[in-house]
Design an enzyme around this catalytic site. Structure first.
Site, PDB file in Angstrom:
ATOM      1  N   LEU A 106     -44.048 -37.314 -95.869  1.00  0.00           N
ATOM      2  CA  LEU A 106     -43.471 -37.962 -94.703  1.00  0.00           C
ATOM      3  C   LEU A 106     -44.138 -37.389 -93.458  1.00  0.00           C
ATOM      4  O   LEU A 106     -44.369 -36.177 -93.374  1.00  0.00           O
ATOM      5  CB  LEU A 106     -41.967 -37.732 -94.650  1.00  0.00           C
ATOM      6  CG  LEU A 106     -41.151 -38.292 -95.815  1.00  0.00           C
ATOM      7  CD1 LEU A 106     -39.659 -38.015 -95.596  1.00  0.00           C
ATOM      8  CD2 LEU A 106     -41.394 -39.774 -96.002  1.00  0.00           C
ATOM      9  N   CYS A 122     -33.035 -35.157-110.359  1.00  0.00           N
ATOM     10  CA  CYS A 122     -32.281 -36.008-111.259  1.00  0.00           C
ATOM     11  C   CYS A 122     -30.827 -36.051-110.828  1.00  0.00           C
ATOM     12  O   CYS A 122     -30.483 -35.694-109.707  1.00  0.00           O
ATOM     13  CB  CYS A 122     -32.385 -35.475-112.688  1.00  0.00           C
ATOM     14  SG  CYS A 122     -34.078 -35.142-113.234  1.00  0.00           S
ATOM     15  N   ALA A 153     -38.566 -38.651-113.807  1.00  0.00           N
ATOM     16  CA  ALA A 153     -39.611 -37.861-114.461  1.00  0.00           C
ATOM     17  C   ALA A 153     -40.743 -37.562-113.482  1.00  0.00           C
ATOM     18  O   ALA A 153     -41.468 -38.466-113.065  1.00  0.00           O
ATOM     19  CB  ALA A 153     -40.151 -38.612-115.678  1.00  0.00           C
ATOM     20  N   ILE A 169     -42.262 -33.871-113.567  1.00  0.00           N
ATOM     21  CA  ILE A 169     -43.044 -32.863-114.297  1.00  0.00           C
ATOM     22  C   ILE A 169     -42.686 -32.986-115.777  1.00  0.00           C
ATOM     23  O   ILE A 169     -41.522 -33.163-116.126  1.00  0.00           O
ATOM     24  CB  ILE A 169     -42.753 -31.442-113.778  1.00  0.00           C
ATOM     25  CG1 ILE A 169     -43.226 -31.285-112.336  1.00  0.00           C
ATOM     26  CG2 ILE A 169     -43.429 -30.390-114.654  1.00  0.00           C
ATOM     27  CD1 ILE A 169     -42.927 -29.930-111.709  1.00  0.00           C
ATOM     28  N   ARG A 185     -32.530 -39.017-115.394  1.00  0.00           N
ATOM     29  CA  ARG A 185     -33.819 -38.379-115.147  1.00  0.00           C
ATOM     30  C   ARG A 185     -34.772 -39.194-114.279  1.00  0.00           C
ATOM     31  O   ARG A 185     -34.986 -40.386-114.512  1.00  0.00           O
ATOM     32  CB  ARG A 185     -34.523 -38.077-116.474  1.00  0.00           C
ATOM     33  CG  ARG A 185     -35.798 -37.248-116.271  1.00  0.00           C
ATOM     34  CD  ARG A 185     -36.445 -36.842-117.563  1.00  0.00           C
ATOM     35  NE  ARG A 185     -37.562 -35.954-117.282  1.00  0.00           N
ATOM     36  CZ  ARG A 185     -38.769 -36.033-117.837  1.00  0.00           C
ATOM     37  NH1 ARG A 185     -38.999 -36.952-118.770  1.00  0.00           N
ATOM     38  NH2 ARG A 185     -39.726 -35.203-117.500  1.00  0.00           N
ATOM     39  N   GLY A 206     -40.605 -32.021 -93.793  1.00  0.00           N
ATOM     40  CA  GLY A 206     -40.578 -30.823 -92.944  1.00  0.00           C
ATOM     41  C   GLY A 206     -39.194 -30.289 -92.652  1.00  0.00           C
ATOM     42  O   GLY A 206     -39.037 -29.420 -91.777  1.00  0.00           O
ATOM     43  N   GLY A 224     -33.463 -30.851-110.367  1.00  0.00           N
ATOM     44  CA  GLY A 224     -34.312 -30.106-109.443  1.00  0.00           C
ATOM     45  C   GLY A 224     -35.644 -29.727-110.039  1.00  0.00           C
ATOM     46  O   GLY A 224     -36.100 -30.305-111.031  1.00  0.00           O
TER      47      GLY A 224
END
Length: 560
Positions: free
Chosen positions: A246, A2, A64, A66, A62, A353, A88
């Site tokens: 990715l 966020c 969203a 979780i 936010r 990665g 986070g």
């Protein structure tokens, strides 16, 4: 992921908004307006709390991912006295929820971030020894008028702080919210917390691993290394929305995608991971990404661009990136193009990665390391600069489109394990005894060896390191100096140090990026937040950040 913004009066008194240039708004309106500059980070919802009598404003933008229906922020303690805004993800929140429920029967967090409040009530600032994740947060206790500000160990999540002329403290996820109001401006450092009243607030380090100071002497255990990487990927898959990975076709992103695909098939045998790659027609990345996608059975998409597509976006990119560093801008251009497409498919979270090169010593210039000690200390330096280079790029570019990027290689437990492996086992390009044989080691040899087998095709597992900006197509990097030279004269470059005394550019490409940055983020305070990414010149490495500038590259300049 966020965006957060907080304003605090130094005396705990109401803030006089009319003192701000051009402001005829209430504190709520002004805070909402300033946070709007980073609203791309949180397109799903905006939450605002104003404690006018104490001179406090909290704003949360936010995305969203979780607790989609319940995770509106700010979050509050049961008695309403503690307010929290978080940017986070807390990856161990399920385990923490079980622990908290033993103390508070029936406890149900509204989102992963909610556990921070209950941990604060029990442990105070020591809560940071209990959470694992990528995060920056601001917690305010109106009873004591104390606040707690913290950022994750490697700065995966950005955070800035500043002070305006009235002495008000400003904190935000992106610098663009602060630059027009704050005379003083700085990056809030990774692995630090600041606790107390506004006047007492000073960042102190809470993350202090031994490998920062000491050269480790632990032999590599390939089975344990593989287990640690798989655990990190598994912890990063908690998500309530569609996600993907990715896939550049390099070993780092390919391993993350391969492991994620295996884990998701454990949960649902019919699951097909969505994977995405970006490049120019005929790019090295496309060829290798296709191999991986076929090998792991992913639903794969290729996003092709031409040089002009990327050049069109340079100005917009620098505004989002908040950096003029050449290496950072170069690597960001194709990802900027890719992020828009990925978000358009309905994906809201993407795995990547990033981080492997820093903890395994994967950059080609590491072949020039003069000894084990310097090799290790350079990895430490790269880890501590992630927040102003690769991770800054990865976070801000994807979040410019409201797309959350997760980086399993920077899971704290995994980094601590890998950075505690002795440098003798990780250093590339040297003839040394390893597993009873004398070998010439590729970069990231132990990572590749740990996943030898059926995780990836050998052509990818043992593919040489490519800078992301190179792998998408060499024509892009070849075109950038020519493009920028059309906008900068020789005379302008000769006067670069006079115009830009802070981090003066040495090339026309750097000068061009710097001019755009200065236009968007004027002032010395903003310029000082940028750090240069470059190989070690004292190791005899060229300054050009492209991997092809290094002699170890198979297609180095002059070899082809």
């Amino acid at each position: 992921m966020c965006g957060i913004l907080a304003i605090f009066s130094p005396e705990g008194q109401p803030i006089e908004v009319q003192n701000f240039k051009g402001s005829e708004h209430s504190l709520r309106e002004f805070a909402y307006r300033q946070s709007g500059k980073q609203r791309h980070r949180g397109p799903d919802d905006t939450g605002v709390e104003i404690i006018a009598e104490q001179g406090v404003a909290l704003v949360h933008e936010r995305l969203a991912v979780i607790g989609v229906e319940t995770g509106h922020q700010p979050l509050y303690s049961k008695d309403g006295n503690i307010s929290l805004i978080v940017n986070g993800e807390i990856y161990n929140y399920v385990e923490l929820t079980h622990q908290i429920a033993k103390r508070l029967p029936g406890y149900q967090p509204k989102s992963d971030s909610n556990v921070i409040i209950e941990l604060y009530e029990q442990h105070g600032q020591e809560l940071l020894q209990h959470i694992t994740g990528m995060f920056s947060f601001v917690l305010y206790d109106r009873r004591t008028r104390q606040l707690l500000v913290a950022r994750d160990p490697f700065g995966i999540i950005p955070l800035y702080m500043g002070k305006d002329l009235q002495g008000n403290l400003w904190i935000a996820s992106e610098m663009k919210c602060l630059v027009e109001v704050c005379e003083q401006l700085q990056i809030f450092p990774p692995g630090h917390l600041a606790a107390g009243t506004v006047k007492q607030l000073k960042p102190v380090r809470y993350y202090q691993p031994s490998w920062r100071q000491l050269v480790p002497n632990n032999n590599v255990n390939l089975d344990e290394l593989r287990r640690q990487v798989e655990l990190a990927v598994r912890s990063h898959l908690q998500c309530d929305v569609p996600f993907g990975a990715l896939l550049s076709g390099g070993v780092d992103s390919s391993l993350i995608a391969s492991i994620a695909a295996r884990i998701m098939r454990e949960r649902d045998p019919n699951h097909k991971l969505r994977t995405f790659s970006v490049g120019m027609e005929g790019s090295p990345d496309f060829e290798h990404a296709r191999m991986v996608a076929q090998h792991i059975g992913s639903e794969h998409s290729e996003i092709a661009f031409n040089v002009e597509d990327c050049l069109d976006g340079v100005r917009d990119l620098i505004w989002h990136l908040e950096s003029y560093d050449i290496a950072t801008v170069r690597c960001s251009l194709p990802m900027f193009y890719l992020a828009r497409h990925v978000k358009s498919t309905g994906i809201k979270m993407i795995l990547s990665g990033e981080g492997a090169d820093e903890i395994f010593g994967g950059y080609l210039y590491f072949h020039k390391a003069p000894n084990y000690e310097e090799f290790h200390h350079e990895m430490v330096t790269r880890c501590e600069q992630l927040h102003v280079s690769d991770i800054l790029r990865a976070n801000k570019v994807t979040m410019s489109k409201g797309l959350e990027l997760r980086v399993p290689f920077l899971d704290t437990a995994l980094v601590d394990y890998v950075m505690n492996i002795r440098p003798q086992d990780k250093i590339p390009g040297r003839l040394n005894e390893f597993d009873g044989e004398v070998k010439w080691r590729m970069e990231k040899f132990v990572l590749r060896q740990a996943f030898a087998g059926d995780y990836l095709p050998d052509a990818v597992l043992w593919r040489q390191k490519e800078q992301f900006s190179d792998g998408v197509g060499y024509a892009l990097i070849d075109a950038l100096p020519e493009f920028t030279a059309r906008h900068v004269t020789d005379a302008q470059l000769l006067l670069a140090e006079k115009r830009f005394p802070i981090n003066p550019p040495k090339t026309k490409e750097g000068y061009y990026y710097r001019c755009i940055f200065e236009e968007q983020y004027p002032g010395d305070a903003a310029a000082r937040t940028v750090e240069k990414w470059a190989p070690r010149l004292d190791w005899g490495c060229p300054e050009d950040p492209s991997g092809r500038a290094q002699a170890a590259h198979d297609k180095a300049y002059g070899k082809c």
